[in-house]
Scaffold this motif. Structure first.
Motif, PDB file in Angstrom:
ATOM      1  N   LEU A  43     -57.395 -37.081 -99.614  1.00  0.00           N
ATOM      2  CA  LEU A  43     -56.566 -37.946-100.518  1.00  0.00           C
ATOM      3  C   LEU A  43     -57.095 -37.569-102.034  1.00  0.00           C
ATOM      4  CD1 LEU A  43     -54.973 -41.256 -98.443  1.00  0.00           C
ATOM      5  CD2 LEU A  43     -53.643 -39.490 -99.072  1.00  0.00           C
ATOM      6  N   ARG A  44     -58.365 -37.264-101.476  1.00  0.00           N
ATOM      7  CA  ARG A  44     -59.228 -36.972-102.723  1.00  0.00           C
ATOM      8  C   ARG A  44     -59.592 -35.926-103.372  1.00  0.00           C
ATOM      9  NH1 ARG A  44     -62.282 -41.386-104.518  1.00  0.00           N
ATOM     10  NH2 ARG A  44     -62.453 -43.113-102.606  1.00  0.00           N
ATOM     11  N   ASN A  45     -59.054 -34.864-101.917  1.00  0.00           N
ATOM     12  CA  ASN A  45     -58.813 -33.153-102.450  1.00  0.00           C
ATOM     13  C   ASN A  45     -56.750 -32.966-102.786  1.00  0.00           C
ATOM     14  OD1 ASN A  45     -58.697 -30.855-101.969  1.00  0.00           O
ATOM     15  ND2 ASN A  45     -59.469 -30.843-100.466  1.00  0.00           N
ATOM     16  N   PRO A  46     -56.550 -32.483-104.096  1.00  0.00           N
ATOM     17  CA  PRO A  46     -55.701 -31.831-104.221  1.00  0.00           C
ATOM     18  C   PRO A  46     -54.616 -30.928-103.405  1.00  0.00           C
ATOM     19  CG  PRO A  46     -57.555 -30.956-105.610  1.00  0.00           C
ATOM     20  CD  PRO A  46     -58.397 -31.617-104.924  1.00  0.00           C
ATOM     21  N   HIS A  47     -56.200 -30.244-102.848  1.00  0.00           N
ATOM     22  CA  HIS A  47     -55.561 -29.149-102.069  1.00  0.00           C
ATOM     23  C   HIS A  47     -54.609 -30.092 -99.942  1.00  0.00           C
ATOM     24  CE1 HIS A  47     -56.895 -25.982-104.012  1.00  0.00           C
ATOM     25  NE2 HIS A  47     -57.939 -26.465-104.026  1.00  0.00           N
ATOM     26  N   GLU A  48     -54.626 -31.041 -99.832  1.00  0.00           N
ATOM     27  CA  GLU A  48     -54.096 -31.644 -98.992  1.00  0.00           C
ATOM     28  C   GLU A  48     -52.493 -32.228 -99.325  1.00  0.00           C
ATOM     29  OE1 GLU A  48     -54.890 -32.306 -96.640  1.00  0.00           O
ATOM     30  OE2 GLU A  48     -57.666 -31.381 -96.313  1.00  0.00           O
ATOM     31  N   TYR A  49     -52.510 -32.194-100.379  1.00  0.00           N
ATOM     32  CA  TYR A  49     -51.566 -32.889-101.244  1.00  0.00           C
ATOM     33  C   TYR A  49     -50.045 -31.602-100.384  1.00  0.00           C
ATOM     34  CZ  TYR A  49     -53.438 -36.937-102.586  1.00  0.00           C
ATOM     35  OH  TYR A  49     -53.862 -38.181-102.846  1.00  0.00           O
TER      36      TYR A  49
END
Length: 128
Positions: A109-115
């Motif tokens: 959840l700290r990785n913007p690419h996971e959104y």
């Protein structure tokens, strides 16, 4: 679709509450996160809350004790209460929705690419 609101100008030490409204009946099935981005900088993780009942939340160290994330699934809305604001909190704030992954610490959840979905952002300016 995600729509942020609640940004604005505030003096240091003040408070703002950001809202992020989602559409559709699947809002509760997404983890929700807040990120911020300063000019010339990468998008930075601020906070996230787990899907469904929001029983788990995460914060970047710099906002712990000052910011609080929450969600109201009946309203398809996630909030970020920001207190004791500092000039370094000034940025465009974005909310994102992520399909839950299996993770023991929610680090993805700290990785913007996971959104999977993003709002358009709302400007927060804190003056000293």
């Amino acid at each position: 679709q995600l729509v942020e609101s609640g940004g604005g100008w505030v003096q240091a030490g003040g408070s703002l509450r950001l809202s992020c409204a989602g559409s559709g009946r699947t809002f509760r099935s997404y983890d929700m996160g807040w990120f911020r981005q300063r000019p010339g900088k990468e998008r930075e993780f601020v906070s996230a809350i787990s899907w469904n009942d929001g029983s788990t939340s995460y914060y970047v160290d710099s906002v712990k004790g000052r910011f609080t994330i929450s969600r109201d699934n009946a309203k398809n809305t996630v909030y970020l209460q920001m207190d004791s604001l500092k000039p370094e909190d000034s940025a465009v704030y974005y909310c994102g929705a992520a399909i839950p992954r299996t993770s023991y610490d929610g680090s993805y959840l700290r990785n913007p690419h996971e959104y999977d979905h993003w709002g358009q952002g709302t400007q927060v300016t804190v003056s000293s």
